[in-house]
Design a protein around this motif. Sequence first.
Motif, PDB file in Angstrom:
ATOM      1  N   SER A  11      -3.436 -47.009 -23.799  1.00 21.82           N
ATOM      2  CA  SER A  11      -2.949 -45.945 -22.920  1.00 21.82           C
ATOM      3  C   SER A  11      -1.968 -46.590 -21.942  1.00 21.82           C
ATOM      4  CB  SER A  11      -4.112 -45.255 -22.213  1.00 21.82           C
ATOM      5  OG  SER A  11      -3.659 -44.161 -21.438  1.00 21.82           O
ATOM      6  N   VAL A  12      -1.947 -46.135 -20.681  1.00 21.58           N
ATOM      7  CA  VAL A  12      -0.980 -46.675 -19.729  1.00 21.58           C
ATOM      8  C   VAL A  12      -1.384 -48.036 -19.180  1.00 21.58           C
ATOM      9  CG1 VAL A  12      -0.035 -44.458 -19.037  1.00 21.58           C
ATOM     10  CG2 VAL A  12      -2.029 -45.356 -17.849  1.00 21.58           C
ATOM     11  N   GLY A  13      -2.669 -48.401 -19.302  1.00 17.24           N
ATOM     12  CA  GLY A  13      -3.122 -49.721 -18.873  1.00 17.24           C
ATOM     13  C   GLY A  13      -3.594 -49.816 -17.439  1.00 17.24           C
ATOM     14  N   GLU A  14      -3.771 -48.678 -16.775  1.00 18.29           N
ATOM     15  CA  GLU A  14      -4.189 -48.702 -15.371  1.00 18.29           C
ATOM     16  C   GLU A  14      -5.586 -49.291 -15.196  1.00 18.29           C
ATOM     17  OE1 GLU A  14      -3.790 -44.715 -13.987  1.00 18.29           O
ATOM     18  OE2 GLU A  14      -1.655 -44.894 -13.577  1.00 18.29           O
ATOM     19  N   THR A  15      -6.508 -48.902 -16.079  1.00 16.72           N
ATOM     20  CA  THR A  15      -7.884 -49.387 -15.969  1.00 16.72           C
ATOM     21  C   THR A  15      -7.938 -50.894 -16.167  1.00 16.72           C
ATOM     22  OG1 THR A  15      -8.739 -47.290 -16.816  1.00 16.72           O
ATOM     23  CG2 THR A  15     -10.220 -49.178 -16.889  1.00 16.72           C
ATOM     24  N   ALA A  16      -7.282 -51.388 -17.220  1.00 15.09           N
ATOM     25  CA  ALA A  16      -7.271 -52.823 -17.503  1.00 15.09           C
ATOM     26  C   ALA A  16      -6.638 -53.601 -16.356  1.00 15.09           C
ATOM     27  CB  ALA A  16      -6.524 -53.087 -18.803  1.00 15.09           C
ATOM     28  N   GLU A  17      -5.553 -53.077 -15.805  1.00 16.97           N
ATOM     29  CA  GLU A  17      -4.883 -53.767 -14.703  1.00 16.97           C
ATOM     30  C   GLU A  17      -5.745 -53.785 -13.453  1.00 16.97           C
ATOM     31  OE1 GLU A  17      -0.813 -53.363 -12.046  1.00 16.97           O
ATOM     32  OE2 GLU A  17      -0.720 -52.903 -14.180  1.00 16.97           O
ATOM     33  N   LEU A  18      -6.426 -52.688 -13.170  1.00 20.70           N
ATOM     34  CA  LEU A  18      -7.287 -52.609 -11.987  1.00 20.70           C
ATOM     35  C   LEU A  18      -8.424 -53.616 -12.060  1.00 20.70           C
ATOM     36  CD1 LEU A  18      -7.858 -51.080  -9.334  1.00 20.70           C
ATOM     37  CD2 LEU A  18      -9.278 -49.508 -10.656  1.00 20.70           C
ATOM     38  N   VAL A  19      -9.082 -53.696 -13.227  1.00 15.93           N
ATOM     39  CA  VAL A  19     -10.192 -54.641 -13.401  1.00 15.93           C
ATOM     40  C   VAL A  19      -9.681 -56.076 -13.302  1.00 15.93           C
ATOM     41  CG1 VAL A  19     -11.941 -55.489 -15.011  1.00 15.93           C
ATOM     42  CG2 VAL A  19     -11.556 -53.033 -14.787  1.00 15.93           C
ATOM     43  N   THR A  20      -8.543 -56.349 -13.919  1.00 15.93           N
ATOM     44  CA  THR A  20      -7.976 -57.700 -13.889  1.00 15.93           C
ATOM     45  C   THR A  20      -7.598 -58.099 -12.461  1.00 15.93           C
ATOM     46  OG1 THR A  20      -7.114 -57.361 -16.127  1.00 15.93           O
ATOM     47  CG2 THR A  20      -6.213 -59.204 -14.879  1.00 15.93           C
ATOM     48  N   LYS A  21      -7.003 -57.184 -11.729  1.00 19.12           N
ATOM     49  CA  LYS A  21      -6.637 -57.474 -10.335  1.00 19.12           C
ATOM     50  C   LYS A  21      -7.875 -57.717  -9.477  1.00 19.12           C
ATOM     51  CE  LYS A  21      -2.097 -55.275  -9.880  1.00 19.12           C
ATOM     52  NZ  LYS A  21      -1.328 -54.162  -9.277  1.00 19.12           N
ATOM     53  N   ALA A  22      -8.963 -56.996  -9.777  1.00 19.48           N
ATOM     54  CA  ALA A  22     -10.216 -57.208  -9.032  1.00 19.48           C
ATOM     55  C   ALA A  22     -10.719 -58.631  -9.240  1.00 19.48           C
ATOM     56  CB  ALA A  22     -11.269 -56.198  -9.490  1.00 19.48           C
ATOM     57  N   ALA A  23     -10.586 -59.127 -10.474  1.00 15.99           N
ATOM     58  CA  ALA A  23     -11.008 -60.503 -10.767  1.00 15.99           C
ATOM     59  C   ALA A  23     -10.091 -61.508 -10.085  1.00 15.99           C
ATOM     60  CB  ALA A  23     -11.012 -60.734 -12.278  1.00 15.99           C
ATOM     61  N   ILE A  24      -8.766 -61.250 -10.129  1.00 16.12           N
ATOM     62  CA  ILE A  24      -7.786 -62.163  -9.519  1.00 16.12           C
ATOM     63  C   ILE A  24      -7.989 -62.264  -8.010  1.00 16.12           C
ATOM     64  CG2 ILE A  24      -5.312 -62.438  -9.010  1.00 16.12           C
ATOM     65  CD1 ILE A  24      -4.745 -61.167 -11.763  1.00 16.12           C
ATOM     66  N   SER A  25      -8.426 -61.150  -7.389  1.00 16.40           N
ATOM     67  CA  SER A  25      -8.587 -61.122  -5.931  1.00 16.40           C
ATOM     68  C   SER A  25      -9.616 -62.142  -5.434  1.00 16.40           C
ATOM     69  CB  SER A  25      -8.982 -59.715  -5.468  1.00 16.40           C
ATOM     70  OG  SER A  25     -10.311 -59.409  -5.887  1.00 16.40           O
ATOM     71  N   GLN A  26     -10.442 -62.647  -6.329  1.00 16.03           N
ATOM     72  CA  GLN A  26     -11.472 -63.614  -5.947  1.00 16.03           C
ATOM     73  C   GLN A  26     -10.928 -65.047  -5.869  1.00 16.03           C
ATOM     74  OE1 GLN A  26     -14.597 -62.656  -4.997  1.00 16.03           O
ATOM     75  NE2 GLN A  26     -13.713 -60.599  -5.234  1.00 16.03           N
ATOM     76  N   PHE A  27      -9.656 -65.207  -6.168  1.00 16.47           N
ATOM     77  CA  PHE A  27      -9.048 -66.536  -6.150  1.00 16.47           C
ATOM     78  C   PHE A  27      -7.978 -66.613  -5.055  1.00 16.47           C
ATOM     79  CE2 PHE A  27     -10.663 -65.738 -10.340  1.00 16.47           C
ATOM     80  CZ  PHE A  27     -11.278 -66.934 -10.705  1.00 16.47           C
ATOM     81  N   ASN A  28      -8.127 -67.594  -4.172  1.00 15.89           N
ATOM     82  CA  ASN A  28      -7.170 -67.764  -3.080  1.00 15.89           C
ATOM     83  C   ASN A  28      -5.910 -68.464  -3.567  1.00 15.89           C
ATOM     84  OD1 ASN A  28      -8.755 -66.623  -1.021  1.00 15.89           O
ATOM     85  ND2 ASN A  28      -9.951 -68.507  -0.859  1.00 15.89           N
ATOM     86  N   ASP A  29      -4.760 -67.930  -3.130  1.00 11.36           N
ATOM     87  CA  ASP A  29      -3.466 -68.554  -3.429  1.00 11.36           C
ATOM     88  C   ASP A  29      -3.264 -68.823  -4.913  1.00 11.36           C
ATOM     89  OD1 ASP A  29      -2.876 -68.638  -0.669  1.00 11.36           O
ATOM     90  OD2 ASP A  29      -4.036 -70.489  -0.479  1.00 11.36           O
ATOM     91  N   SER A  30      -3.794 -67.934  -5.755  1.00  6.78           N
ATOM     92  CA  SER A  30      -3.660 -68.150  -7.196  1.00  6.78           C
ATOM     93  C   SER A  30      -2.259 -67.785  -7.670  1.00  6.78           C
ATOM     94  CB  SER A  30      -4.686 -67.309  -7.954  1.00  6.78           C
ATOM     95  OG  SER A  30      -4.526 -65.950  -7.634  1.00  6.78           O
TER      96      SER A  30
END
Length: 267
Positions: A11-30
């Motif tokens: 589909s448009v990929g909003e769900t996948a992007e949201l989950v991925t960004k949630a995981a990325i947010s746990q890393f500082n200065d990544s």
Amino acid sequence: MSTVIYVVSDSVGETAELVTKAAISQFNDSKITLKRFPFVEDLGNIDEVISLVKLDKGMIAFTLVKPEIREYMIEQAAKTGIYACDLIGPLMDKIQELSGETPLFEPGLVRKLDEDYFKKIEAIEFAVQYDDGRDPRGILKADIVLVGVSRTSKTPLSQYLAHKRLKVANVPLVPEVDPPEELFLVPPEKCFGLKISPEKLNDIRKERLKSLGLNDQASYANIERIKEEINYFTKIVDRIGCAVIDVTNKAVEETANVILYHHKRRR
């Protein structure tokens, strides 16, 4: 070191992007770059994204609901040595196992549900904004226009229909006040007059006055005054040429069903 994550979806990929960004947010200065790859519909799309990920030495986070596409993604990623994280598949599999129900395997259903929700909210806000003839401009924007004398359930009916995603404006008719000109410009099939017997309306208005702590002998609940209002209502709906529904002994739901039936036929 920079990491590239391909967010892949059917589909448009909003769900996948949201989950991925949630995981990325746990890393500082990544140093992580996201690349969205939406509307993956066939095996050729999978081959294309695998090639791109291989060049970037990246990884994949995907939401693919069609079994054959999903399985092909997993197989090709494994063959190429690319890590591909299935964000929705394992959860769907477990739900299927526990519920015994087969998934629909239709991409984009979450987005469709969201759109449906926002249409409903928009319709509810519309009904509030254009309730009781507050702004005649709403008459020409509405899907349905309700007309009737006071206490014929115009407001609750407007709200009920709004929950069916219909934009409804309602207009009260009072002999001393000319109806807005917009009422005679709207297509008659969009309008519905709400008719009620004088006796029933008299009872309703008396109860309303009592609930407000007022004298139930006021002109508002006078039977002769009510008959005058209903005669005026009849003249106006005849001029509009719209359908008239007798709401005397009808619940709001019953009246709404009549309107919905006519609305669907018109469409």
